[in-house]
Motif scaffolding. Sequence first.
Motif, mmCIF file in Angstrom:
data_model
loop_
_atom_site.group_PDB
_atom_site.id
_atom_site.type_symbol
_atom_site.label_atom_id
_atom_site.label_comp_id
_atom_site.label_asym_id
_atom_site.label_seq_id
_atom_site.Cartn_x
_atom_site.Cartn_y
_atom_site.Cartn_z
ATOM 1 N N LYS A 132 1.009 -1.014 -0.005
ATOM 2 C CA LYS A 132 -0.190 -0.027 -0.144
ATOM 3 C C LYS A 132 0.942 1.296 -0.160
ATOM 4 O O LYS A 132 1.963 1.289 0.700
ATOM 5 C CB LYS A 132 -1.027 0.058 1.057
ATOM 6 N N ASN A 175 -13.398 -7.861 -13.849
ATOM 7 C CA ASN A 175 -12.318 -7.073 -13.154
ATOM 8 C C ASN A 175 -12.298 -7.378 -11.761
ATOM 9 O O ASN A 175 -13.111 -6.769 -10.900
ATOM 10 C CB ASN A 175 -12.841 -5.515 -13.431
ATOM 11 N N PRO A 176 -11.202 -8.276 -11.446
ATOM 12 C CA PRO A 176 -10.953 -8.713 -9.794
ATOM 13 C C PRO A 176 -10.988 -7.326 -8.990
ATOM 14 O O PRO A 176 -11.227 -7.341 -7.772
ATOM 15 C CB PRO A 176 -9.597 -9.266 -9.989
ATOM 16 N N THR A 177 -10.482 -6.047 -9.385
ATOM 17 C CA THR A 177 -10.275 -4.862 -8.395
ATOM 18 C C THR A 177 -11.585 -4.363 -8.070
ATOM 19 O O THR A 177 -11.595 -3.531 -7.202
ATOM 20 C CB THR A 177 -9.457 -3.783 -9.299
ATOM 21 N N THR A 178 -12.689 -4.507 -8.705
ATOM 22 C CA THR A 178 -14.217 -4.292 -8.036
ATOM 23 C C THR A 178 -14.346 -4.532 -6.758
ATOM 24 O O THR A 178 -14.953 -3.973 -6.146
ATOM 25 C CB THR A 178 -15.125 -4.617 -9.045
ATOM 26 N N TYR A 179 -13.875 -5.849 -6.399
ATOM 27 C CA TYR A 179 -14.119 -6.243 -5.244
ATOM 28 C C TYR A 179 -12.951 -6.770 -4.328
ATOM 29 O O TYR A 179 -13.298 -7.461 -3.166
ATOM 30 C CB TYR A 179 -15.332 -7.358 -5.086
ATOM 31 N N GLU A 180 -11.612 -6.754 -4.802
ATOM 32 C CA GLU A 180 -10.338 -7.075 -4.190
ATOM 33 C C GLU A 180 -9.712 -6.013 -4.006
ATOM 34 O O GLU A 180 -9.128 -5.402 -5.118
ATOM 35 C CB GLU A 180 -9.843 -8.213 -4.807
ATOM 36 N N HIS A 181 -9.007 -5.686 -2.997
ATOM 37 C CA HIS A 181 -8.118 -4.579 -3.023
ATOM 38 C C HIS A 181 -6.909 -5.066 -3.255
ATOM 39 O O HIS A 181 -5.761 -4.025 -3.463
ATOM 40 C CB HIS A 181 -7.872 -3.994 -1.598
ATOM 41 N N ILE A 182 -6.193 -6.139 -3.217
ATOM 42 C CA ILE A 182 -5.150 -6.744 -3.783
ATOM 43 C C ILE A 182 -5.285 -8.008 -4.609
ATOM 44 O O ILE A 182 -6.326 -8.639 -4.094
ATOM 45 C CB ILE A 182 -4.051 -6.994 -2.677
ATOM 46 N N ASP A 183 -4.133 -8.400 -5.230
ATOM 47 C CA ASP A 183 -4.302 -9.974 -5.913
ATOM 48 C C ASP A 183 -4.021 -10.814 -4.447
ATOM 49 O O ASP A 183 -2.794 -10.819 -4.177
ATOM 50 C CB ASP A 183 -3.023 -9.831 -6.869
ATOM 51 N N ARG A 243 -8.515 -16.710 -4.284
ATOM 52 C CA ARG A 243 -10.053 -16.336 -4.491
ATOM 53 C C ARG A 243 -11.127 -17.343 -4.093
ATOM 54 O O ARG A 243 -10.924 -18.493 -4.714
ATOM 55 C CB ARG A 243 -10.245 -15.637 -5.621
#
Length: 424
Positions: A140, A200-208, A216
Motif C-alpha cells: 500500500k 475485473n477483480p479490482t472491483t471487490y478485491e483490494h489486492i491480488d 479467491r
Amino acid sequence: ITLDENVENIRASVAHIVAQGREALFDAEHFFDGYKANPEYALTCLHAAYEAGARWIVLCDTNGGALPSEVGKITEAVIAFGIPGTHVGIHTHNDTEMAVATTLAAVDAGARQIQGTLNGLGERCGNANLTALIPTLLLKEPYASSYETGVTLEALEGMTRISRMLDEILNRVPLKQSAYVGSSAFAHKAGLHASAILKNPTTYEHIDPGLVGNRRVIPMSNQAGQSNLRRRLAEAGIEVPDKDPALARILDRIKAREAEGYSYDTAQASFELLARDELGMLPEFFEVKRYRVTVERRKNKYNKMISHSEAVVVVKVDGDKKLSVSESMDELGNDRGPVNALSKALAKDLGRYQDLIDDMRLVDFKVRITQGGTEAVTRVIIDSEDGQGRRWATVGVSANIIDASFEALLDAVRWKLVRDAAWA
C-alpha cells in the motif's frame, strides 16, 4: 520513589546495558496514558533513556485504548522533543480493534520500529497484527515506495501459510475474517459480486490474493449462474464447455440439495465432488459397507465418571473388505468424541490409498440445526487440512448428527483422493 529518582533509575539502567556492549531498547510501558496524564514528565523519562544511549525508545499503548489521531500527534511530539524518528518504535494493543491503525499512525508520524505479533497473538485482545501490517507496508502507498522493510515480495507469498502454521501449532481454528490471510478475505458471494470479479477483480478485491499466498473463493449456491459455475469448475481443474447441458444439471442438483438443508457456500470441496459426480468424473475409490459408533459413560479406576467413544468402519477397497476400529482418546486419556473416533476409523486402512490420506486432519467442526422441532435436520460442516497446508470444507446433512458428520468426513477423504490419486 520520587519522580526524579525514577528518571535517574531509567538513565542508570540504560547506561549499564550500554556499558556491557549491548543494544539497549527502552520499552516505555503505559506511555500514551502517561503522556496524557503528565506530558512533560513522560517526555523527560524518554529523553533520559535516549541520552543514556538507548538505541530504541518504544512508545507503548499498553492499555490498548489510544486512538490513531492521538498516537500520531503524541509521536510527533516525542520526535519534536529531540528523539529522532530513527530511534522511535511503536508497540500497540488491540483493545479497541485499532492496533494496526495506531501503529500506522505512529509510522506516519516518524516512528521506524514496529513491534507486533503474528496473527495478533497477545494478552486480552492481542497486539498489532503483523499479518496485516507487513502486507500493508509492502503493498500500500505511501508505504510501499517509501520504506524498506527487509521483507521481499517473494517472502510475502508465504504469509498465509505462516499464519495458519502458527494456528496449527497452537491448535486454534484460523479466523476466516482475518485481513489478507483469512479464508474469507477474498470470498465472493455468487451473483453480482462474483460476476464483477470475473470481469475485473479490482472491483471487490483490494489486492491480488496470490501476493500474500491466499486465493479467491467464489462460493457455489443455487443463486449461481452458469458462468460463475464454469469459473469455479475451472479453478478445480475441470473444464466444461459453455452451454454444456451438464451445467444446468449441476445447478439443479445444488438447488435440490440446498432445499434439503445442504449449503455449498462454505463447503467448496463437497460442491466439487457433486459436480464431478454429475460429470462422470468421480471414481469410486472405496465403498463403505457399514459403520457403528458407541459412546459409553462409565467410572474409571479413580472413580471418576468419563466418556468413551469407539467407532467401527467397514470399507471395501479393490474387492477386499477392511474393518477398522478406533477409540477417540487423546494422549492424556481424554475422550475426543464420537466424530473423532469415526474420523480415525475411516482413515485407518484404505488399502493402496492410505498413504494419500495419512497427512489429513480435522481442524474444525460446525453443527447447525436447519429446521426446528422433532423434524429437525442437522447440517455439519467439517474443515480439513493436509501436510501441504491445503484446507477444504465439506458438508453432511441428516436428521442424525453422527450420520451427517460421517457424510462430511467421507467427502473430505474423497476430495483428498481426487486431488492426489493418479486415477485418470
